[in-house]
Design a protein around this motif. Structure first.
Motif, PDB file in Angstrom:
ATOM      1  N   PRO A 161      72.166  78.321  15.705  1.00 18.70           N
ATOM      2  CA  PRO A 161      71.032  77.612  16.321  1.00 18.70           C
ATOM      3  C   PRO A 161      69.693  77.991  15.675  1.00 18.70           C
ATOM      4  CG  PRO A 161      72.517  78.433  18.018  1.00 18.70           C
ATOM      5  CD  PRO A 161      72.993  79.023  16.712  1.00 18.70           C
ATOM      6  N   GLY A 162      69.566  79.267  15.274  1.00 20.21           N
ATOM      7  CA  GLY A 162      68.331  79.720  14.617  1.00 20.21           C
ATOM      8  C   GLY A 162      68.114  78.992  13.301  1.00 20.21           C
ATOM      9  N   TRP A 163      69.203  78.748  12.573  1.00 16.74           N
ATOM     10  CA  TRP A 163      69.109  78.017  11.304  1.00 16.74           C
ATOM     11  C   TRP A 163      68.668  76.582  11.550  1.00 16.74           C
ATOM     12  CZ3 TRP A 163      71.469  73.729   9.072  1.00 16.74           C
ATOM     13  CH2 TRP A 163      71.227  73.574   7.694  1.00 16.74           C
ATOM     14  N   ILE A 164      69.217  75.973  12.606  1.00 14.61           N
ATOM     15  CA  ILE A 164      68.845  74.583  12.940  1.00 14.61           C
ATOM     16  C   ILE A 164      67.351  74.500  13.255  1.00 14.61           C
ATOM     17  CG2 ILE A 164      69.125  72.761  14.682  1.00 14.61           C
ATOM     18  CD1 ILE A 164      72.140  73.560  14.781  1.00 14.61           C
ATOM     19  N   ARG A 165      66.875  75.422  14.081  1.00 17.89           N
ATOM     20  CA  ARG A 165      65.442  75.400  14.453  1.00 17.89           C
ATOM     21  C   ARG A 165      64.556  75.585  13.218  1.00 17.89           C
ATOM     22  NH1 ARG A 165      67.527  78.638  18.668  1.00 17.89           N
ATOM     23  NH2 ARG A 165      67.803  77.341  20.522  1.00 17.89           N
ATOM     24  N   ALA A 166      64.943  76.527  12.359  1.00 18.78           N
ATOM     25  CA  ALA A 166      64.139  76.801  11.160  1.00 18.78           C
ATOM     26  C   ALA A 166      64.079  75.566  10.262  1.00 18.78           C
ATOM     27  CB  ALA A 166      64.729  77.978  10.390  1.00 18.78           C
ATOM     28  N   ASN A 167      65.206  74.856  10.143  1.00 20.18           N
ATOM     29  CA  ASN A 167      65.223  73.688   9.273  1.00 20.18           C
ATOM     30  C   ASN A 167      64.430  72.532   9.829  1.00 20.18           C
ATOM     31  OD1 ASN A 167      67.012  73.538   6.640  1.00 20.18           O
ATOM     32  ND2 ASN A 167      67.691  75.196   7.953  1.00 20.18           N
ATOM     33  N   VAL A 168      64.454  72.383  11.145  1.00 21.22           N
ATOM     34  CA  VAL A 168      63.633  71.330  11.756  1.00 21.22           C
ATOM     35  C   VAL A 168      62.157  71.631  11.505  1.00 21.22           C
ATOM     36  CG1 VAL A 168      62.880  70.356  13.953  1.00 21.22           C
ATOM     37  CG2 VAL A 168      65.311  70.480  13.428  1.00 21.22           C
TER      38      VAL A 168
END
Length: 359
Positions: free
Chosen positions: A69-76
C-alpha cells in the motif's frame, strides 16, 4: 476556479489498496530484519556503484522501505506531480466529462497499481511532491520489502545476496539522477511535452478512449495491442521515442551495473540472474496479457537492449568513453543508436564528435 482533476487520485489509492494482494507470510522479526537489511545494503550498494561507474553523485542515503500500500500511495503522489501540466490544461473541459472520466480513470489507475504493487521490487522515484517548506526533493530510492522477500523465497536464492543485488540496480538510478545534474529535468521536460502534445478537445478524447478500448480487445485476442501506443498523437510519438531511449539507457545501465559489480560483492550473482531472468519472462496467461497491455513486455526487451548497448560501449571504449553519454541531452543515444551502439560511438566518440551537434 479550482483546477479540475483528470483522475480521482483518492479513489485510485483506495482502489489500489483494496485490490492489492497481501504480501508473503513473515513473522514480525523477519519483517524487521528485512527492513534493517535493506536500509544497510542500500548504503553499501551506493559505494560499490559510485566506484564502479565513476559517476560522482550525492552522498549515500538510506533507502525508504515500504509495503505494497505504501508503494501505491507513493506512486500516486508521483503521478500527480507528473500530470500537473495536463491537469491545468484540462480545466477547460466540460465538467460532466471530467467528473465521469476522473472516476473511471481513478479506478483503472488503482487497478493497474494494485497489479504492479505486488511485483515491483524497488524504484528510484524521480517525481515527488514538494516538502512542507515548498522545496522539490531530488528523488527517493524506495524498496518494497514484501516483494523482495517473496521473490527471494520463490527463487530460492541467498537473501543477503539477492537484497544487495536489487539495491545495486536501484542505487545505479540514484547515482545517475543525482550525479548527472541535467538528467532529471530532461526526463521531466520530455514527459510534460508528451502530455501537452495531446490535442485535448472532446472528440479527440473520445477517439483516444475508443482506440484504448480497441487496444484492450486486441491484447485479449493475443494481438500486439498496447495501451500506451494506442493513445498518442504523432508529436507524442516523437517525444515517446526520446523518453523510451533515455529510459532504456538508464534501465540497461542499471542491469549492466548490478551484474558487473555483482561477482565481487554478490557471490551468487550468476545463479540469481539466471533465475530472475526466468521469473521476469514467466507468469500466468493473464499476467502476460496485463504486462503486454501495459507495455511492460516492451520494458523487458528494453532492459536487454539497454544493457547490451552499455556492455558494447564499455567493452570498446571503456567506462570513461561510455560516461560521455551523460554529457548533455545531445549525447544521449536515440532509439536507433540503442540498437546500434557503433552508430552512437561514431557520432559521440568518433572524430566527428568535435563538431557541435544540432542544438
Amino acid at each position: 476556479m479550482v483546477g479540475m482533476q483528470v483522475i480521482d487520485w483518492d479513489l485510485a489509492v483506495a482502489t489500489g489498496v483494496r485490490l492489492v494482494r497481501p504480501g508473503p507470510q513473515v513473522t514480525r522479526e523477519e519483517a524487521r530484519q528485512a527492513v534493517a537489511d535493506l536500509r544497510t545494503l542500500s548504503r553499501e550498494a551506493e559505494g560499490h556503484v559510485r566506484e564502479f561507474t565513476g559517476i560522482d553523485s550525492a552522498p549515500p542515503e538510506e533507502a525508504t522501505v515500504v509495503d505494497r500500500p505504501g508503494w501505491i500511495r507513493a506512486n500516486v503522489d508521483g503521478f500527480r506531480v507528473v500530470l500537473e501540466p495536463l491537469t491545468d490544461k484540462m480545466s477547460s473541459m466540460p465538467p460532466i466529462v471530467s467528473a465521469v472520466g476522473s472516476r473511471i480513470t481513478g479506478v483503472e489507475v488503482g487497478a493497474v497499481l494494485a497489479f504492479l504493487a505486488s511485483r515491483v521490487l524497488g524504484q528510484y522515484e524521480l517525481f515527488l511532491p514538494p516538502d512542507p517548506s515548498g522545496n522539490a526533493p531530488t528523488g527517493r530510492l524506495t524498496l518494497v520489502a514484501p516483494n523482495i522477500v517473496h521473490a527471494e523465497r520463490e527463487l530460492g536464492v541467498s537473501p543477503r545476496d539477492f537484497r544487495l543485488w536489487v539495491c545495486l540496480h536501484e542505487e545505479t538510478h540514484r547515482v545517475q539522477f543525482t550525479g548527472v545534474p541535467w538528467l532529471r529535468e530532461y526526463v521531466r521536460g520530455q514527459m510534460t511535452e508528451f502530455l501537452l502534445a495531446s490535442d485535448m478537445d472532446l472528440m479527440t478524447l473520445l477517439e483516444r478512449l475508443r482506440a484504448a478500448s480497441d487496444a484492450v480487445a486486441d491484447a485479449f485476442k493475443g494481438g500486439e495491442g498496447n495501451l500506451i501506443e494506442a493513445i498518442q498523437t504523432p508529436e507524442q510519438k516523437a517525444v515517446l521515442d526520446r523518453v523510451t531511449a533515455v529510459m532504456t539507457l538508464v534501465e540497461g545501465h542499471g542491469d549492466y551495473v548490478m551484474d558487473a559489480v555483482g561477482p565481487s560483492v554478490v557471490p551468487s550473482v550468476a545463479d540469481i540472474r539466471a533465475k530472475f531472468q526466468r521469473r521476469r519472462e514467466g507468469g500466468s496467461r493473464i499476467d502476460q496479457l496485463i504486462r503486454r497491455f501495459l507495455g511492460i513486455e516492451l520494458k523487458m526487451k528494453q532492459y536487454a537492449e539497454g544493457s547490451r548497448f552499455v556492455r558494447t560501449v564499455v567493452d570498446e571504449a571503456g567506462m570513461a568513453g561510455f560516461n560521455k553519454v551523460w554529457t548533455s541531452p545531445e549525447t544521449l543515444p536515440d532509439r536507433d543508436e540503442i540498437a546500434d551502439p557503433r552508430a552512437w560511438m561514431n557520432r559521440v566518440l568518433g572524430t566527428r564528435a568535435v563538431e557541435p551537434g544540432p542544438a
